[in-house]
Enzyme design. Structure first.
Site, PDB file in Angstrom:
ATOM      1  N   TYR A 176       0.838  -1.208   0.000  1.00 40.83           N
ATOM      2  CA  TYR A 176       0.000   0.000   0.000  1.00 40.83           C
ATOM      3  C   TYR A 176       0.872   1.257   0.000  1.00 40.83           C
ATOM      4  O   TYR A 176       0.642   2.193  -0.768  1.00 40.83           O
ATOM      5  CB  TYR A 176      -0.912  -0.022   1.225  1.00 40.83           C
ATOM      6  CG  TYR A 176      -1.976   1.050   1.241  1.00 40.83           C
ATOM      7  CD1 TYR A 176      -3.133   0.920   0.462  1.00 40.83           C
ATOM      8  CD2 TYR A 176      -1.844   2.178   2.041  1.00 40.83           C
ATOM      9  CE1 TYR A 176      -4.114   1.891   0.484  1.00 40.83           C
ATOM     10  CE2 TYR A 176      -2.828   3.157   2.069  1.00 40.83           C
ATOM     11  CZ  TYR A 176      -3.956   3.011   1.289  1.00 40.83           C
ATOM     12  OH  TYR A 176      -4.934   3.978   1.315  1.00 40.83           O
ATOM     13  N   LYS A 186       1.068   4.176  -2.918  1.00 42.25           N
ATOM     14  CA  LYS A 186       0.698   5.568  -2.649  1.00 42.25           C
ATOM     15  C   LYS A 186       1.879   6.515  -2.842  1.00 42.25           C
ATOM     16  O   LYS A 186       1.701   7.681  -3.208  1.00 42.25           O
ATOM     17  CB  LYS A 186       0.122   5.694  -1.241  1.00 42.25           C
ATOM     18  CG  LYS A 186      -1.211   4.951  -1.071  1.00 42.25           C
ATOM     19  CD  LYS A 186      -2.245   5.402  -2.093  1.00 42.25           C
ATOM     20  CE  LYS A 186      -3.624   4.783  -1.863  1.00 42.25           C
ATOM     21  NZ  LYS A 186      -4.629   5.253  -2.844  1.00 42.25           N
TER      22      LYS A 186
END
Length: 254
Positions: A155, A159
């Protein structure tokens, strides 16, 4: 609310719930016609219903935005429905949290594909229309987790990738009248953060309180906080802002 987006058409990915639904509602409330994109049109029906009930215009579209053919079909369908596209909000995102030694290839690939590849694919397809009309706004969702977060190697990488993609696309597309920015939320109360709480063995309300206590403004964020920032970046008043990632986290340093 005013009509900053009167005559504009926005596409919001991952718009069935949470931040995506709030963004779609905010843009529609300010006059945009909104394409509510999610894995299926059925998933987006509730968001569309809420918008139309409040007098806005929205249509649900189904697509897996991590897949090139589906992205091409989605953008073509939106243009066929509304006649144009002016605003793209890359919000689609998932988590598959685990510590590095437990993380599978599949969990890595799934998160990178949905969170980062989809933003690349959607931006690439929409820029064809933006550069032709010499106007466009791209706003993508990054995260405070881009700075690193235990159990979120996939993740965090996705990002952080959004930040780099945003800065690069701003350079490439700026001469064509296209602004490209990102928003990096801190702790936002959504179904996704509730799931994170349960993963670490906490009641969601307990985690919200812990997060609020560590945030200078002493509350967690709501999807509407992010929607307000996205709307600002998608509006003409922010036309000299591009290539930026705006941190919306209540003053948190990390």
């Amino acid at each position: 609310m005013g009509n900053r987006f009167e005559g504009r058409v926005a596409v919001v990915t991952g718009a069935a719930q949470g931040i995506g639904a709030a963004v779609a509602a905010r843009l529609a409330a300010e006059g945009a016609a909104v394409a509510v994109a999610d894995l299926s049109a059925e998933r987006g029906a509730e968001t569309v219903e809420a918008i139309t009930k409040n007098g806005g215009r929205a249509v649900a579209f189904g697509a897996d935005v991590s897949q090139t053919p589906e992205v091409e079909a989605l953008v073509a369908a939106v243009v066929a429905e509304f006649g144009r596209i002016d605003i793209l909000v890359n919000n689609a995102g998932i988590t598959r949290d685990n510590l590095l030694f437990k993380m599978t290839d599949e969990d890595w690939d799934a998160v990178i594909n949905v969170n980062l590849r989809s933003a690349f694919l959607m931006s690439r397809e929409c820029q064809k229309h933006f550069t032709k009309q010499k106007y466009g706004k791209i706003v993508s969702l990054s995260s405070r987790s881009a700075l690193g977060n235990r159990g979120q190697a996939n993740y965090a990488a996705s990002k952080a990738g959004i930040m780099g993609l945003t800065a690069t696309l701003a350079i490439e597309l700026g001469p064509y009248g296209v602004n490209v920015n990102a928003v990096a939320p801190g702790y936002i109360a959504t179904a996704m953060t509730d799931a994170t709480a349960r993963r670490v063995g906490l009641d969601p309300e307990e985690l919200k309180k812990l997060a609020a206590d560590q945030t200078p403004v002493r509350r967690v964020g709501e999807p509407e906080d992010i929607a307000a920032t996205v709307a600002f970046l998608a509006a003409d008043e922010s036309s000299f802002i591009s290539g930026q990632t705006i941190q919306v986290n209540g003053g948190a340093n990390r």
